[in-house]
Each structure stands twice: as C-alpha cells, then as structure tokens.
Design an enzyme around this catalytic site. Structure first.
Site, short mmCIF file in Angstrom:
data_model
loop_
_atom_site.label_atom_id
_atom_site.label_comp_id
_atom_site.label_asym_id
_atom_site.label_seq_id
_atom_site.Cartn_x
_atom_site.Cartn_y
_atom_site.Cartn_z
N GLN A 248 0.75 -1.33 0.23
CA GLN A 248 0.07 -0.24 0.04
C GLN A 248 0.80 1.00 0.13
O GLN A 248 2.18 1.26 0.47
CB GLN A 248 -0.88 -0.12 1.04
CG GLN A 248 -0.13 0.03 2.52
CD GLN A 248 -0.99 -0.69 3.84
OE1 GLN A 248 -2.00 -0.78 3.48
NE2 GLN A 248 -0.26 -0.93 4.97
N HIS A 280 -11.34 4.73 18.32
CA HIS A 280 -10.60 3.36 18.90
C HIS A 280 -11.50 3.08 20.66
O HIS A 280 -11.44 1.89 20.31
CB HIS A 280 -9.30 3.62 19.04
CG HIS A 280 -9.11 3.55 18.06
ND1 HIS A 280 -7.90 5.04 17.31
CD2 HIS A 280 -8.38 2.62 16.46
CE1 HIS A 280 -7.26 5.16 16.13
NE2 HIS A 280 -7.15 3.54 15.86
N ASP A 304 -1.08 0.76 13.42
CA ASP A 304 -1.21 2.13 13.82
C ASP A 304 -1.11 1.71 15.37
O ASP A 304 0.45 3.33 15.83
CB ASP A 304 -1.69 2.61 13.58
CG ASP A 304 -3.36 3.12 14.66
OD1 ASP A 304 -3.57 2.64 15.32
OD2 ASP A 304 -4.56 2.84 12.87
N ASP A 324 -1.13 -7.09 11.62
CA ASP A 324 -1.48 -7.17 10.56
C ASP A 324 -0.16 -6.71 9.58
O ASP A 324 1.02 -7.44 9.12
CB ASP A 324 -0.81 -5.39 10.92
CG ASP A 324 -0.69 -3.99 10.28
OD1 ASP A 324 -1.96 -3.27 10.23
OD2 ASP A 324 -0.83 -4.32 9.00
N ASP A 396 -1.13 -12.10 6.37
CA ASP A 396 -2.29 -12.23 5.78
C ASP A 396 -3.48 -12.82 7.30
O ASP A 396 -2.65 -13.22 7.64
CB ASP A 396 -2.20 -12.28 4.93
CG ASP A 396 -3.94 -13.10 4.33
OD1 ASP A 396 -4.11 -11.72 3.29
OD2 ASP A 396 -4.66 -13.41 4.67
N ALA A 397 -4.28 -11.50 7.48
CA ALA A 397 -5.17 -12.21 8.55
C ALA A 397 -5.72 -13.27 8.11
O ALA A 397 -5.98 -14.54 9.43
CB ALA A 397 -5.65 -11.32 8.77
N ASP A 414 -10.06 -4.73 12.92
CA ASP A 414 -9.40 -3.50 12.48
C ASP A 414 -9.21 -3.34 11.26
O ASP A 414 -8.00 -2.60 11.17
CB ASP A 414 -9.09 -2.23 14.09
CG ASP A 414 -8.57 -1.10 13.62
OD1 ASP A 414 -9.69 0.03 12.81
OD2 ASP A 414 -7.85 0.16 14.27
#
Length: 560
Positions: A248, A280, A304, A324, A396-397, A414
C-alpha cells in the site's frame, strides 16, 4: 556466403533478444498502468480488467497500423516505438498523478496513456516479425522464435514486477527503469543496423535519442522528489511522510497550528489525532468490559498501535497478538516520533516481538516488563511491573486464521474498508467462520464496519455476513468528525443469549482512563434512527461472490 549467413543469424538473435526484452517491458508497463488505475480510481478488480482489456484492444489497433508501414521504414518504426514507449511509459505515472491532483479529468489522462502504450506494444511484435523475416529461412521459424521470446519475456517481466518493483521501488521509479530498458532496445537497434548500412545517416535520430536518454535519466533521478510535490495537492495538510510499500501507499500529514496528524493508506484516511479516541475507544472498551475473561486478546489490523494502546490499559490482559499484513506500518508505529506520540509509544513499552513472513511460526515468547521508576531503598535497579506478552505478526490475517491454533477471549478486527478484493475477503463469510473457530465460548469480537449513514448498505451487508457465519451481532455507531457517522458490530457465539449481553450493558462501567467514552455514551451508541437498520437487500459477502465490493464502491457514499 558463410559470413553473410553468420550476419543474418546474429541479426535474428539480436531481434529475438529485443523481443524478449520488449515483452518484459511491455507486461511491466501494463501492470504499472493497471496498478496506477487501481490506486487512483479504486476497485482493483474493475481497473485491472479495464486496463488490460483496453490495452489488448489498442494492441490490436497497433497491429493493423503496421500493415500500412512500408518495408523500408520498419527499422525506423521499431526505433520510434521503443523511444515512444520510453517517454510515455516513463512519464505516464508522474503526469497522471499531476492530473489527479490538479484537474478533474485525470481518468482521461490515465486512459490516454493506456491507449497510447497499447498501440506502441501492438506495433512491436509484427514490426519485429517483419524485420526478422529477412533473417529467417522460414516463416514458421520466424514466428516461433519471435513469439516465444515475447512470451518468455512477459513471464520474466511479471516476476520482476511482483518480486522487485512492487517491493523495493515507487511506481514512478519502476516506470523510469522500464523506460530505460525500452530506450536501450532502441539504442542497440540503431547502432547495429547503422553499422550494417540499413539506416540512412543523419542527425535527426541521434538527436532524438540523446534527448530521450536525457529525459529518462532526469526523470529517474528526480522522481522521488517529484512524488512528494505531486502528492501534496491530494491532501489538505503538509505531508511529513510518504512511502509506498509492497502492499500500500502510506502518507502522514501534520497541521502544526492544531497539532493535527492524519494517517492515510492508499489515499484513505485511517485516523486523525484530534478525534481518533472517538473511533478507538468505542471499538475497545465496550468489548473489553463485556467479556467475563480478558486474558488473551487478538487484534487483526490496527498496525498503528492505537487499539493496542487501549487494550493494554487492562491489567487482566496477559497476552496480546497483533496481526497486520504490512511490516512497514508496525515499524513506523514503533519508530516514527509522531506515531509514537499518538500511540503513547506502546510498542516500546511492550517489548515488541515481530514475526515477519508469509507463514506462521511459533516466534519468540518473552515475558515483558515496564519500568515503574519507583526505587526501593535496598535496590539499585528500578522496580518492574509485569505488563503483557505482546507479539506482532506481519502476515495476511486470513492465512493466519487458517494456520494458527488456539482461542482468544477478545478478537478486535480493525481492517481498512472493503474497497479492494484483498480487503473484501476479510469481510467474507468464510473469514468470519474462521474467526468464530478461534473465539472462546465466552468471548466477544468487535468489527469496524464503515459508516451506517454514508455506506448504509455496506454496513448492513457486513452485519448479515457475520450472522451467516453463526454469530449473534449487536450494531453500534458513533460520530467521528473526521469520518462522519461510523459503525461497528459486537459479535458472540449463539450460546450466549442477547439478553445477557444487554443486561451487562445496563451495568457496564469503564474502570480504566478514557478520553471520550463513558457508559452513558456507549448506551447511546446502540441507538439508531428510524429505518436506519432496514433494507430490502439480503445478500451476504462471500469469497466467490464478493457482493460487498460492488456495494461499497458503487452504492455507498452516495447520499440520496
């Protein structure tokens, strides 16, 4: 006669090598244009299909054009084609980005370059075949050699794009490198056939080639500086970081008068520092206070560190695993001073253990401690206090859930909005069924689900999809000024009655420090307006039928 035959053979080998290289460059330029269209116009499924389809159409048009070219101009045409590809291919991402920032007609600029490059690529193959016809005994041999070189070059080009350019270079730099290869083809062709006396002597071609070489080199050396200047008009505030990763594009802006920091992924806002607590805190604190046990926490996304910051406020938490995909996000969250300030340097305090790679490995398990800065009279070292066992996996989730074993008390999802096929699969029935398999029987999960106002059908589709996986849901929403009205779903196993969860909500209390959310605020978040949760659409999102992708990109964000 023997010498002449050797010349002809060398010329054929040279032309096959040119076809191999042009095949590699051609496929890379196609991928660059498709990637550019996806990043600017969104919906990568559609844009890749449109770009490849348009390029193939214009390649066919280019093949028709070559029939009108006289045989004596074929070598000149090939040099012109490669020079044109060098200029158009090299500068197209930069010029398209400029049009995106300054005009409303950027799609016309994008598709102009797609069409022009398609015509040039379409001219390449038949022109080289016709040139090589003088150096090959049979048509079948000529076609076989040229086409096989082109196809093999395309394969190698695909490998270069996927394993090198996507990982290590900005798209603008990849374009200029490819342009340099196209120019090199034109140059060696010019040198060889000039020596053989097949090109007329003159200054026009050398001057054009010097100008092209200078332009491509200048673009390559300056493209990274241009990127920042070109990108700035896309954002309201000054850019302090711009980086493209394998997965990304990351941008961080900072408006100093308000000390307002914004994080963008692929141009989409992920959080604003002045109101991120309104996003959050509702995501974390209700679910953490509704579960009877909260020792093991799984966070999918949230690189983040803001979700992790809120989770680690609970002393009962013993283990946290954050998954993530992009290692650069978690690296920036751990090292960038602005992000560290926002997430309260949570990764440093947690003694972060990062496990990178596509697979799942056991990793390293550390007992983590944080300094309390309270000294005892009999000790020289500061007293320490157990914090948590925290791991970060950059995988990768979906693959993670397919491989990992075990259960978690709380699962917090999230993820960015489902705007691309890669993200849409993380909102599919199959994905939520995997989540369910790893959610303890007493556990709860929470899912960010876009805006119930601006993307109502997407929000409701996510809820239906979660329920189709066998989970019970409870929607809630909150106004986040940077985003608008935003929504989430709480979800749990069907063995837990809804009345039990609602009863707990009546007596919910947040015993950790918060900046925004209170029990009364959360209760208000459960209230929706008349008909806001009603729709005639009954579709759910699955991997084989990703209906959410179309709903999100075409039906959402359009207010009636």
């Amino acid at each position: 006669m023997t010498k002449k035959k050797s010349q002809f053979n060398f010329a054929s080998v040279l032309l096959c090598a040119c076809m191999f290289a042009s095949g590699a460059c051609g496929i890379i330029l196609e991928y660059i244009q498709a990637s550019l269209a996806s990043m600017i116009l969104g919906n990568s499924f559609e844009q890749w299909a449109m770009v490849i389809g348009l390029m193939l159409f214009w390649m066919g048009f280019g093949s028709l054009i070559q029939a009108q070219i006289s045989k004596k101009y074929l070598i000149y045409t090939f040099i012109a084609v490669e020079t044109g590809l060098a200029l158009a291919g090299g500068f197209s991402p930069t010029l398209t980005y400029i049009s995106y920032g300054y005009t409303a007609h950027y799609s016309l600029v994008l598709y102009f370059f797609v069409s022009f490059i398609g015509i040039m690529i379409g001219l390449e193959i038949p022109v080289i075949i016709r040139i090589n016809n003088d150096f090959s005994k049979e048509l079948s041999t000529n076609l076989g050699n040229i086409l096989s070189a082109d196809y093999l070059g395309s394969l190698i080009g695909s490998f270069i794009f996927v394993f090198i350019f996507l990982r290590f270079t900005p798209i603008t730099e990849a374009a200029f490198i490819t342009a340099g290869a196209n120019f090199f083809l034109a140059f060696i062709t010019f040198i060889y056939f000039s020596k053989k006396g097949l090109l007329k002597k003159g200054l026009i071609i050398p001057v054009i080639m010097v100008m092209t070489f200078s332009a491509v080199c200048y673009g390559y050396l300056n493209n990274r500086q241009w990127n920042i200047k070109i990108e700035q008009p896309l954002y309201d505030d000054p850019i302090i970081l711009s980086k493209t990763t394998q997965y990304q594009h990351i941008a961080i802006t900072h408006y100093k008068p308000f000390d307002e920091v914004r994080l963008f992924l692929n141009g989409n806002l992920q959080f604003c520092s002045t109101d991120e607590q309104r996003y959050h805190e509702p995501m974390v604190h209700p679910v953490m206070n509704l579960v009877p046990i909260k020792t093991r926490i799984l966070i999918l996304g949230g690189g983040d560190g803001c979700v992790l910051r809120e989770v680690l406020k609970y002393k009962e938490v013993k283990e946290v695993l954050l998954v993530d995909l992009d290692p650069e996000i978690t690296r920036l969250a751990k090292t960038h001073p602005v992000l560290k300030r926002i997430n309260q340097d949570v990764f440093k305090d947690a003694r972060l253990v990062t496990i990178a790679g596509k697979g799942i490995s056991p990793g390293i398990n550390k007992r983590l401690y944080i300094e309390t800065n309270k000294k005892k009279y009999s000790e020289k070292q500061p007293e320490t206090q157990k914090l948590a066992d925290v791991k970060v996996m950059n995988v990768d989730a979906d693959k993670f859930l397919s491989t990992v074993k075990g259960f978690w008390d709380v699962i917090i999802i999230d993820m960015p909005d489902p705007s691309t096929p890669e993200l849409t699969k993380l909102y599919a029935k199959e994905f939520y069924k995997k989540v369910k398999q790893h959610l303890s029987q007493h556990g709860l999960m929470v899912v960010q689900a876009t805006s119930p106002y601006l993307a109502k059908e997407s929000f409701l589709c996510i809820g239906r999809t979660i329920e189709s996986a066998g989970l019970t849901t409870l929607p809630f929403h909150e106004n986040v000024p940077s985003f608008g009205d935003w929504g989430w779903y709480l979800a749990w196993h069907s063995n837990i009655k809804r009345e039990k969860i609602l009863g707990k909500i009546e007596h919910i209390n947040f015993n950790v420090p918060t900046r925004f959310i209170t029990p009364q605020v959360f209760k208000s978040e459960l209230v929706f307006g008349k008909n806001e949760l009603k729709t005639a659409n009954k579709q759910i999102n699955t991997i084989l039928h990703p209906t959410l992708l179309s709903i999100y990109n075409h039906e959402s964000w359009l207010l009636e």
